[in-house]
Design a protein around this motif. Structure first.
Motif, PDB file in Angstrom:
ATOM      1  N   ASP A 104      47.681  40.634  52.966  1.00 55.71           N
ATOM      2  CA  ASP A 104      49.061  40.175  52.787  1.00 55.71           C
ATOM      3  C   ASP A 104      49.254  38.697  53.114  1.00 55.71           C
ATOM      4  N   LYS A 105      48.203  38.070  53.620  1.00 53.78           N
ATOM      5  CA  LYS A 105      48.304  36.625  53.843  1.00 53.78           C
ATOM      6  C   LYS A 105      48.156  35.866  52.519  1.00 53.78           C
ATOM      7  N   LEU A 106      47.655  36.574  51.500  1.00 55.98           N
ATOM      8  CA  LEU A 106      47.570  35.962  50.163  1.00 55.98           C
ATOM      9  C   LEU A 106      48.895  36.211  49.457  1.00 55.98           C
ATOM     10  N   ASP A 107      49.261  35.309  48.527  1.00 55.82           N
ATOM     11  CA  ASP A 107      50.508  35.571  47.815  1.00 55.82           C
ATOM     12  C   ASP A 107      50.263  36.618  46.722  1.00 55.82           C
ATOM     13  N   LEU A 108      51.371  37.139  46.175  1.00 54.99           N
ATOM     14  CA  LEU A 108      51.281  38.275  45.252  1.00 54.99           C
ATOM     15  C   LEU A 108      50.451  37.958  44.008  1.00 54.99           C
ATOM     16  N   ARG A 109      50.540  36.721  43.535  1.00 56.42           N
ATOM     17  CA  ARG A 109      49.758  36.363  42.353  1.00 56.42           C
ATOM     18  C   ARG A 109      48.262  36.339  42.682  1.00 56.42           C
ATOM     19  N   GLN A 110      47.947  35.816  43.847  1.00 54.95           N
ATOM     20  CA  GLN A 110      46.523  35.796  44.263  1.00 54.95           C
ATOM     21  C   GLN A 110      46.001  37.218  44.434  1.00 54.95           C
ATOM     22  N   GLN A 111      46.840  38.071  45.035  1.00 55.90           N
ATOM     23  CA  GLN A 111      46.442  39.472  45.218  1.00 55.90           C
ATOM     24  C   GLN A 111      46.162  40.124  43.866  1.00 55.90           C
ATOM     25  N   SER A 112      47.076  39.876  42.917  1.00 54.02           N
ATOM     26  CA  SER A 112      46.928  40.463  41.579  1.00 54.02           C
ATOM     27  C   SER A 112      45.676  39.940  40.879  1.00 54.02           C
ATOM     28  N   LEU A 113      45.486  38.634  40.966  1.00 51.58           N
ATOM     29  CA  LEU A 113      44.312  38.017  40.323  1.00 51.58           C
ATOM     30  C   LEU A 113      43.014  38.595  40.876  1.00 51.58           C
ATOM     31  N   LEU A 114      42.930  38.665  42.201  1.00 47.28           N
ATOM     32  CA  LEU A 114      41.705  39.184  42.828  1.00 47.28           C
ATOM     33  C   LEU A 114      41.492  40.654  42.482  1.00 47.28           C
ATOM     34  N   TRP A 115      42.601  41.408  42.470  1.00 44.14           N
ATOM     35  CA  TRP A 115      42.505  42.839  42.154  1.00 44.14           C
ATOM     36  C   TRP A 115      42.001  43.032  40.725  1.00 44.14           C
ATOM     37  N   LEU A 116      42.651  42.348  39.783  1.00 47.99           N
ATOM     38  CA  LEU A 116      42.308  42.554  38.365  1.00 47.99           C
ATOM     39  C   LEU A 116      40.876  42.097  38.067  1.00 47.99           C
ATOM     40  N   ALA A 117      40.448  41.031  38.727  1.00 48.01           N
ATOM     41  CA  ALA A 117      39.097  40.509  38.464  1.00 48.01           C
ATOM     42  C   ALA A 117      38.025  41.299  39.205  1.00 48.01           C
ATOM     43  N   HIS A 118      38.264  41.594  40.480  1.00 42.92           N
ATOM     44  CA  HIS A 118      37.191  42.179  41.297  1.00 42.92           C
ATOM     45  C   HIS A 118      37.212  43.698  41.372  1.00 42.92           C
ATOM     46  N   VAL A 119      38.402  44.294  41.328  1.00 46.31           N
ATOM     47  CA  VAL A 119      38.449  45.763  41.398  1.00 46.31           C
ATOM     48  C   VAL A 119      38.332  46.356  40.001  1.00 46.31           C
ATOM     49  N   GLU A 120      39.123  45.805  39.075  1.00 45.53           N
ATOM     50  CA  GLU A 120      39.139  46.370  37.724  1.00 45.53           C
ATOM     51  C   GLU A 120      38.098  45.735  36.801  1.00 45.53           C
ATOM     52  N   GLY A 121      37.635  44.583  37.161  1.00 45.76           N
ATOM     53  CA  GLY A 121      36.603  43.912  36.365  1.00 45.76           C
ATOM     54  C   GLY A 121      37.095  43.360  35.039  1.00 45.76           C
ATOM     55  N   PHE A 122      38.366  42.977  34.981  1.00 48.30           N
ATOM     56  CA  PHE A 122      38.881  42.394  33.742  1.00 48.30           C
ATOM     57  C   PHE A 122      38.364  40.967  33.575  1.00 48.30           C
TER      58      PHE A 122
ATOM     59  N   PHE B  44      35.574  42.916  49.812  1.00 51.83           N
ATOM     60  CA  PHE B  44      36.866  43.040  50.486  1.00 51.83           C
ATOM     61  C   PHE B  44      37.886  43.719  49.560  1.00 51.83           C
ATOM     62  N   MET B  45      37.937  43.272  48.308  1.00 51.29           N
ATOM     63  CA  MET B  45      38.922  43.825  47.371  1.00 51.29           C
ATOM     64  C   MET B  45      38.670  45.310  47.117  1.00 51.29           C
ATOM     65  N   ASN B  46      37.421  45.712  47.096  1.00 50.28           N
ATOM     66  CA  ASN B  46      37.138  47.138  46.899  1.00 50.28           C
ATOM     67  C   ASN B  46      37.579  47.959  48.104  1.00 50.28           C
ATOM     68  N   SER B  47      37.454  47.375  49.307  1.00 49.53           N
ATOM     69  CA  SER B  47      37.934  48.118  50.478  1.00 49.53           C
ATOM     70  C   SER B  47      39.466  48.173  50.477  1.00 49.53           C
ATOM     71  N   GLN B  50      40.374  50.867  47.993  1.00 50.77           N
ATOM     72  CA  GLN B  50      40.147  52.196  48.580  1.00 50.77           C
ATOM     73  C   GLN B  50      41.307  52.609  49.465  1.00 50.77           C
ATOM     74  N   SER B  51      41.820  51.648  50.220  1.00 52.55           N
ATOM     75  CA  SER B  51      42.886  51.985  51.166  1.00 52.55           C
ATOM     76  C   SER B  51      44.206  52.311  50.462  1.00 52.55           C
ATOM     77  N   PHE B  52      44.358  51.866  49.240  1.00 50.26           N
ATOM     78  CA  PHE B  52      45.573  52.194  48.478  1.00 50.26           C
ATOM     79  C   PHE B  52      45.446  53.535  47.764  1.00 50.26           C
ATOM     80  N   ASN B  53      44.237  54.058  47.722  1.00 52.50           N
ATOM     81  CA  ASN B  53      43.995  55.276  46.939  1.00 52.50           C
ATOM     82  C   ASN B  53      43.723  56.443  47.883  1.00 52.50           C
TER      83      ASN B  53
END
Lengths: 164, 164
Positions: A104-122, B44-47, B50-53
């Motif tokens: 949560d120290k990252l802003d929402l756009r950074q969170q979204s960017l990291l999520w979409l790139a690293h978790v979802e692999g877009f 980090f993003m994968n962890s 995981q915590s959201f799921n």
């Protein structure tokens, strides 16, 4: 899209999409509303001739648009929108305390960017379409978000040197 | 961020998702600070993801499918009805305009008929020893009255609003 094909696509994507929407909405029931609305809009769009990854990319684009529409209709502060940088950190009740606080120290756009790139692999071009950004800026913004995350992790003693 | 490091980033993210690491990639990551950051961000993003799921109870896709069918059906009906609704409105307004045109064209005849009617009412009122307020009526006033009556007749929403 036939019902069986939809069901199968749904079960392949629902867990990841719900996690992403929970991260965006910070509210489980609101995230479920976003989830259902996203799949409804996806079906309504009546897409054809798309492969699995393109369908998933399109679904996420719809989901982001559903969340943004909701916040726009509620006339919330700009900080809540994905495309607006600089939102205040907030603790997510669904996330384990340490990870959540750091994230949560990252802003929402950074969170979204990291999520979409690293978790979802877009890919960058897909993230560009989803978040309505320029392709070049996605690369730069993602790079900066990673740097910021790395700095935060190092500050917490979780950086690469400490890990290895 | 140059093209080479971008390619390494893609390879690294692919390896992290699939678990398929090459010796070259491992060697590169151990030496490259940017790739270390990318690897760390991914872990980090994968962890975080995981915590959201935390639960696996998802909305029923059958309900979403049915809802989308109902919405589609409603839209199809609306689309099918729209030419009929347009035609109805065109006929209503066309007839109203024609009626008004005829009244204006044959105003002398209409005026005479109105005066005959009003005289008859006044005579009837005087006969019952009551004072009648009715004298004569002008064409614009009559046209306005007629327009109001026609609007009430033609507009169901207006009738609903007034409560007729």
């Amino acid at each position: 899209l036939e019902e069986t094909a939809f069901r199968s696509f749904y079960y392949r994507t629902v867990a990841a999409l719900r996690s992403y929407l929970r991260m965006l909405a910070r509210d489980c029931s609101l995230a479920d509303d976003f989830l259902q609305e996203s799949y409804l809009r996806f079906l309504k769009a009546g897409i054809a001739n798309l492969n699995e990854f393109q369908m998933k990319s399109y679904l996420y684009k719809i989901a982001i648009s559903v969340a943004n529409d909701h916040w726009r209709s509620k006339k919330r502060d700009c900080r809540s929108h994905i495309n607006c940088a600089g939102n205040e950190p907030s603790i997510n009740p669904n996330t384990s305390h340490e990870i959540g606080e750091l994230f949560d120290k990252l802003d929402l756009r950074q969170q979204s960017l990291l999520w979409l790139a690293h978790v979802e692999g877009f890919r960058h071009d897909e993230i560009t379409k989803m978040l309505g950004l320029k392709k070049q800026s996605v690369r730069v913004l993602l790079f900066r978000a990673r740097q910021e995350l790395a700095l935060l992790l190092k500050q917490e003693g979780l950086g690469p040197r400490e890990q290895r | 961020m140059n093209q080479e490091s971008y390619q390494h980033e893609n390879s690294l993210m692919h390896a992290m998702r699939t678990g398929q690491w090459t010796k070259e990639l491992r060697a590169h990551v151990s030496e490259c600070s940017r790739c270390k950051e990318t690897e760390m961000a991914s872990r980090f993003m994968n962890s975080v993801a995981q915590s959201f799921n935390r639960d696996n109870a998802f909305p029923d896709p059958g309900r979403i499918w049915l809802k989308s069918r109902v919405v589609n059906q409603d839209q199809l009906e609306e689309r099918a009805m729209s030419p009929i609704i347009l035609a109805q409105a065109a006929v209503k307004y066309g007839l109203s305009a024609m009626l008004l045109f005829l009244i204006v064209q044959a105003w002398s005849v209409v005026e005479a008929a109105i005066h005959r009617g009003l005289n008859w009412i006044q005579t009837a009122l005087l006969a019952s020893s009551m004072e009648g307020p009715l004298g004569y009526i002008t064409m614009p006033a009559f046209a306005l009255m007629l327009l109001v009556l026609l609007s009430l007749f033609l507009q169901p929403r207006l009738r609903q609003l007034i409560g007729i």
